[in-house]
Design a protein around this motif. Structure first.
Motif, PDB file in Angstrom:
ATOM      1  N   GLU A 407      68.559 -44.620  22.906  1.00  0.00           N
ATOM      2  CA  GLU A 407      69.952 -45.050  23.124  1.00  0.00           C
ATOM      3  C   GLU A 407      70.938 -43.926  22.843  1.00  0.00           C
ATOM      4  N   ARG A 408      70.496 -42.955  22.046  1.00  0.00           N
ATOM      5  CA  ARG A 408      71.379 -41.839  21.661  1.00  0.00           C
ATOM      6  C   ARG A 408      71.054 -40.563  22.426  1.00  0.00           C
ATOM      7  N   GLY A 409      70.229 -40.663  23.469  1.00  0.00           N
ATOM      8  CA  GLY A 409      69.950 -39.494  24.312  1.00  0.00           C
ATOM      9  C   GLY A 409      68.809 -38.626  23.833  1.00  0.00           C
ATOM     10  N   LEU A 410      68.048 -39.118  22.858  1.00  0.00           N
ATOM     11  CA  LEU A 410      66.871 -38.373  22.398  1.00  0.00           C
ATOM     12  C   LEU A 410      65.642 -39.161  22.840  1.00  0.00           C
ATOM     13  N   HIS A 411      64.931 -38.614  23.835  1.00  0.00           N
ATOM     14  CA  HIS A 411      63.923 -39.405  24.525  1.00  0.00           C
ATOM     15  C   HIS A 411      62.503 -38.995  24.148  1.00  0.00           C
ATOM     16  N   ALA A 412      61.737 -39.957  23.661  1.00  0.00           N
ATOM     17  CA  ALA A 412      60.319 -39.702  23.378  1.00  0.00           C
ATOM     18  C   ALA A 412      59.464 -39.913  24.633  1.00  0.00           C
ATOM     19  N   ARG A 413      60.030 -40.608  25.614  1.00  0.00           N
ATOM     20  CA  ARG A 413      59.312 -40.803  26.889  1.00  0.00           C
ATOM     21  C   ARG A 413      60.224 -40.381  28.033  1.00  0.00           C
ATOM     22  N   PRO A 414      60.562 -39.101  28.089  1.00  0.00           N
ATOM     23  CA  PRO A 414      61.506 -38.628  29.109  1.00  0.00           C
ATOM     24  C   PRO A 414      60.832 -38.458  30.461  1.00  0.00           C
ATOM     25  N   SER A 415      61.632 -38.360  31.497  1.00  0.00           N
ATOM     26  CA  SER A 415      61.095 -37.971  32.813  1.00  0.00           C
ATOM     27  C   SER A 415      60.602 -36.528  32.708  1.00  0.00           C
ATOM     28  N   VAL A 416      59.740 -36.116  33.645  1.00  0.00           N
ATOM     29  CA  VAL A 416      59.268 -34.724  33.629  1.00  0.00           C
ATOM     30  C   VAL A 416      60.441 -33.750  33.776  1.00  0.00           C
ATOM     31  N   PHE A 417      61.502 -34.217  34.424  1.00  0.00           N
ATOM     32  CA  PHE A 417      62.643 -33.320  34.640  1.00  0.00           C
ATOM     33  C   PHE A 417      63.418 -33.112  33.337  1.00  0.00           C
ATOM     34  N   ARG A 418      63.665 -34.202  32.605  1.00  0.00           N
ATOM     35  CA  ARG A 418      64.388 -34.068  31.338  1.00  0.00           C
ATOM     36  C   ARG A 418      63.529 -33.311  30.330  1.00  0.00           C
ATOM     37  N   ARG A 419      62.245 -33.559  30.382  1.00  0.00           N
ATOM     38  CA  ARG A 419      61.332 -32.925  29.440  1.00  0.00           C
ATOM     39  C   ARG A 419      61.181 -31.422  29.692  1.00  0.00           C
ATOM     40  N   GLY A 420      61.185 -31.039  30.959  1.00  0.00           N
ATOM     41  CA  GLY A 420      60.824 -29.662  31.283  1.00  0.00           C
ATOM     42  C   GLY A 420      61.984 -28.734  31.596  1.00  0.00           C
ATOM     43  N   THR A 421      63.230 -29.205  31.415  1.00  0.00           N
ATOM     44  CA  THR A 421      64.369 -28.348  31.764  1.00  0.00           C
ATOM     45  C   THR A 421      64.977 -27.728  30.502  1.00  0.00           C
ATOM     46  N   MET A 422      65.161 -26.409  30.549  1.00  0.00           N
ATOM     47  CA  MET A 422      65.813 -25.708  29.447  1.00  0.00           C
ATOM     48  C   MET A 422      66.975 -24.891  30.009  1.00  0.00           C
ATOM     49  N   ALA A 423      67.965 -24.671  29.179  1.00  0.00           N
ATOM     50  CA  ALA A 423      69.091 -23.836  29.607  1.00  0.00           C
ATOM     51  C   ALA A 423      69.594 -23.034  28.420  1.00  0.00           C
ATOM     52  N   CYS A 424      70.048 -21.821  28.709  1.00  0.00           N
ATOM     53  CA  CYS A 424      70.632 -20.977  27.659  1.00  0.00           C
ATOM     54  C   CYS A 424      72.092 -21.395  27.447  1.00  0.00           C
ATOM     55  N   LYS A 438      74.336 -25.143  30.745  1.00  0.00           N
ATOM     56  CA  LYS A 438      73.875 -26.392  30.130  1.00  0.00           C
ATOM     57  C   LYS A 438      74.377 -27.634  30.864  1.00  0.00           C
ATOM     58  N   GLY A 439      75.674 -27.645  31.159  1.00  0.00           N
ATOM     59  CA  GLY A 439      76.218 -28.808  31.860  1.00  0.00           C
ATOM     60  C   GLY A 439      75.605 -28.946  33.244  1.00  0.00           C
ATOM     61  N   LEU A 440      75.425 -27.822  33.928  1.00  0.00           N
ATOM     62  CA  LEU A 440      74.833 -27.845  35.263  1.00  0.00           C
ATOM     63  C   LEU A 440      73.384 -28.323  35.200  1.00  0.00           C
ATOM     64  N   ALA A 441      72.637 -27.815  34.208  1.00  0.00           N
ATOM     65  CA  ALA A 441      71.235 -28.223  34.084  1.00  0.00           C
ATOM     66  C   ALA A 441      71.140 -29.728  33.814  1.00  0.00           C
ATOM     67  N   ALA A 442      72.037 -30.243  32.978  1.00  0.00           N
ATOM     68  CA  ALA A 442      72.020 -31.687  32.694  1.00  0.00           C
ATOM     69  C   ALA A 442      72.313 -32.471  33.977  1.00  0.00           C
ATOM     70  N   HIS A 443      73.228 -31.952  34.793  1.00  0.00           N
ATOM     71  CA  HIS A 443      73.550 -32.604  36.068  1.00  0.00           C
ATOM     72  C   HIS A 443      72.325 -32.587  36.998  1.00  0.00           C
ATOM     73  N   VAL A 444      71.633 -31.442  37.050  1.00  0.00           N
ATOM     74  CA  VAL A 444      70.433 -31.342  37.894  1.00  0.00           C
ATOM     75  C   VAL A 444      69.381 -32.348  37.430  1.00  0.00           C
ATOM     76  N   VAL A 445      69.204 -32.462  36.117  1.00  0.00           N
ATOM     77  CA  VAL A 445      68.224 -33.426  35.589  1.00  0.00           C
ATOM     78  C   VAL A 445      68.596 -34.844  36.031  1.00  0.00           C
ATOM     79  N   ASP A 446      69.861 -35.207  35.867  1.00  0.00           N
ATOM     80  CA  ASP A 446      70.303 -36.557  36.276  1.00  0.00           C
ATOM     81  C   ASP A 446      70.027 -36.788  37.761  1.00  0.00           C
ATOM     82  N   GLU A 447      70.354 -35.777  38.568  1.00  0.00           N
ATOM     83  CA  GLU A 447      70.158 -35.920  40.017  1.00  0.00           C
ATOM     84  C   GLU A 447      68.674 -36.050  40.375  1.00  0.00           C
ATOM     85  N   LEU A 448      67.825 -35.223  39.738  1.00  0.00           N
ATOM     86  CA  LEU A 448      66.393 -35.287  40.054  1.00  0.00           C
ATOM     87  C   LEU A 448      65.811 -36.639  39.642  1.00  0.00           C
ATOM     88  N   GLU A 449      66.272 -37.158  38.516  1.00  0.00           N
ATOM     89  CA  GLU A 449      65.789 -38.486  38.104  1.00  0.00           C
ATOM     90  C   GLU A 449      66.208 -39.545  39.120  1.00  0.00           C
TER      91      GLU A 449
END
Ligand code: SF4
Length: 545
Positions: A407-424, A438-449
């Motif tokens: 509920e707070r955005g810390l996922h123990a069962r994330p999608s492969v996209f949320r799990r595998g994306t890193m940003a500097c 970081k903001g762009l990477a988070a947007h990409v993760v949301d879109e891929l999901e």
């Protein structure tokens, strides 16, 4: 331990490379000059006595853009400066009067009490910012020099610090996030990390190196500390006669000239590992190149010498004994990010969580500490993949904890996209960046999901974004690596690297990604591009991919 040899390296030119053991100690560039003039560690007292009292404008340039790094402090990028001006402005023009502060967390290990201290510092002094770096550190932004003494006081009181978190020093010692708790661990690296910290950090003998020096130690068979891209790595192995110990690797590093580390071929007993670590750092200190900042990581010395010569110098001049030959690590079985709920050796479980691209906040860290304690945990670990683990959880409370943290955005069962994306850090705060990350990477993760979530992908997929060619987010070893740069005219976007990886994702060995010649993607097109790559990979992959 300093070498007495004066022999020149066969085949090298006579141009001095700034090797202390060969050329003497005459500084060959401005960085070497300020390091020779005054050790970076000495700036701590000036910060407390003078700069925190008299303010930002009282800080001379050598300290501000030089020695402050020895205590984990970089000036932050001035807000509103776009990527087009990054390489046109001087450091002073790009810098804000605020700092990024890096807290070193060796092995990524903190207690829930320490987590609360980190959280409250963020709330009180860093506008609630806190990023989990891919080297197990916590990074704050918006730090004022006036607040630094109080931040240090709180950190020190809780057993943490920022010493040598940046600068030409031994940076944070990365350690397996499941050290001491995993049932299948070969050897626990914790005592080695503790010995290195106690003996060799905040130590003038090791605080003027040619360049940064990155260390990683693991005894876990998942190979969970990205050992191929550190200056030194100690990787757990079982020797047929000598028992459990470490395999020594040297000379890895990414940045603009990526190179994977090589095995030296020696077996290191746990009780001698800290000493061997110090001997390797000493070879680098004395023989490492100090002439050009772009060619002075240990990898350049290893490239010139080869590991056989490095081993000889290490043994003959520094250890004064031969190390036994040793075995290579077994291939990883995967799972090196430790995300999910996993049984510990003692019957408890750890819960591995994926915050999106490592971004959290002080407020969230407070909540994490509270919820962890409600689940009977007192320990948390940050990982080299921008993840966080809650250790020692009562198995009966794990599901509740997983739900509360999701509920707070810390996922123990994330999608492969949320799990595998890193940003500097990117353009938000980094002076070297050309693009937002970081903001762009988070947007990409949301879109891929949203676009690909129903495909039910389970295979690991790494998508790493960098704001510039420096590779803090390891683009060359990602499945999809995206390097921020000028892409056309005045437009900035990403150069694409495909097909990189490390042994921890079950490849036989590390592999650097191929630059896809000429392929550059704008920030706006990034979700579409990554979606196309993933769909094509799904259609065309063979069984081993
Ligand atoms: Fe800054 Fe470049 Fe490192 Fe990103 S990769 S944090 S932009 S130096």
């Amino acid at each position: 331990m300093t070498s007495t040899t004066t022999a020149r390296t066969p085949g090298r030119t006579n141009k001095p490379q700034g090797q202390w053991a060969v050329d003497g100690r005459a500084p060959l560039n401005p960085n070497e000059e300020f390091k020779a003039a005054d050790n970076g560690l000495n700036v701590r007292q000036r910060i407390i006595d003078t700069y925190a009292v008299e303010g930002f404008d009282s800080i001379p340039d050598d300290d501000l853009h030089g020695r402050f790094r020895w205590w984990g402090l970089y000036t932050q990028r001035k807000q509103g400066i776009d990527g087009a001006r990054t390489s046109k402005l001087a450091a002073d023009e790009l810098s804000d009067k605020y700092f990024m502060m890096r807290v070193r967390l060796d092995g990524g290990a903190v207690s829930t009490e320490q987590l609360r201290v980190l959280a409250q510092i963020s709330v009180d002094f860093a506008r609630d910012t806190a990023d989990i770096s891919d080297r197990q550190n916590i990074q704050y932004h918006w730090i004022r020099v006036e607040d630094v003494p109080e931040i240090w006081r709180r950190l020190n009181e809780a057993g943490m610090d920022t010493v040598e978190a940046c600068g030409d020093t031994p940076r944070v010692i990365m350690g397996s996030p499941v050290a001491g708790i995993a049932a299948d661990e070969i050897v626990d690296p914790t005592p080695v990390i503790d010995q290195i910290k106690a003996r060799y950090l905040n130590n003038p003998e090791f605080s003027n190196l040619p360049r940064k020096f990155k260390s990683a130690i693991t005894g876990h068979p998942s190979l969970d500390v990205v050992h191929e891209i550190n200056d030194i790595s100690l990787v757990g192995v079982r020797h047929p006669e000598l028992g459990a110990g470490f395999d020594l690797w040297v000379g890895g590093g990414l940045s603009t000239v990526p190179r994977l580390a090589e095995r030296v071929g020696v077996f290191v007993r746990p009780e001698e590992a800290a000493e061997v670590w110090a001997a390797v750092v000493s070879v680098f200190r004395d023989y490492g190149y100090r002439r050009q900042r772009t060619r002075n990581r240990l990898k350049f010395l290893i490239a010139d010498w080869g590991v056989a010569r490095f081993r000889q110098v290490l043994q003959d001049e520094y250890l004064h004994r031969a190390l036994p030959d040793g075995p290579a690590p077994e291939p990883s079985r995967g799972g090196s990010d430790h995300v999910g709920v996993h049984a510990q050796a003692d019957g408890r479980v750890w819960v591995g969580l994926a915050p999106t691209v490592g971004r959290v906040s002080g407020s969230l860290l407070h909540e994490l500490a509270d919820l962890a304690e409600q689940a009977d945990s007192r320990r948390v670990r940050f990982t080299p993949h921008q993840k966080v683990l809650v250790l020692d959880v009562d198995p009966e409370r794990a599901d509740t904890l997983v739900g509360q943290l999701a509920e707070r955005g810390l996922h123990a069962r994330p999608s492969v996209f949320r799990r595998g994306t890193m940003a500097c850090t990117g353009i938000e705060y980094c002076k070297l960046a050309f693009v937002e990350t970081k903001g762009l990477a988070a947007h990409v993760v949301d879109e891929l999901e949203r676009r690909l979530g129903d495909l039910g992908l389970t295979e690991p997929l790494s998508i790493n974004l960098n704001g510039c060619p420096n590779s803090c987010a390891r683009i060359q070893v990602a499945d999809i690596g995206l390097k921020g740069q000028l892409i056309a005219g005045e437009e900035f976007g990403f150069q694409v690297h495909l097909g990189g990886g490390l042994a921890d994702d079950t490849r036989e060995g590390g592999e650097l990604g191929r630059t896809v010649r000429g392929l550059k993607v704008s920030a706006n097109d990034l979700p579409d591009y990554v979606e196309r790559v993933v769909r094509r990979w799904i259609e065309q992959r063979n069984e081993s991919e």
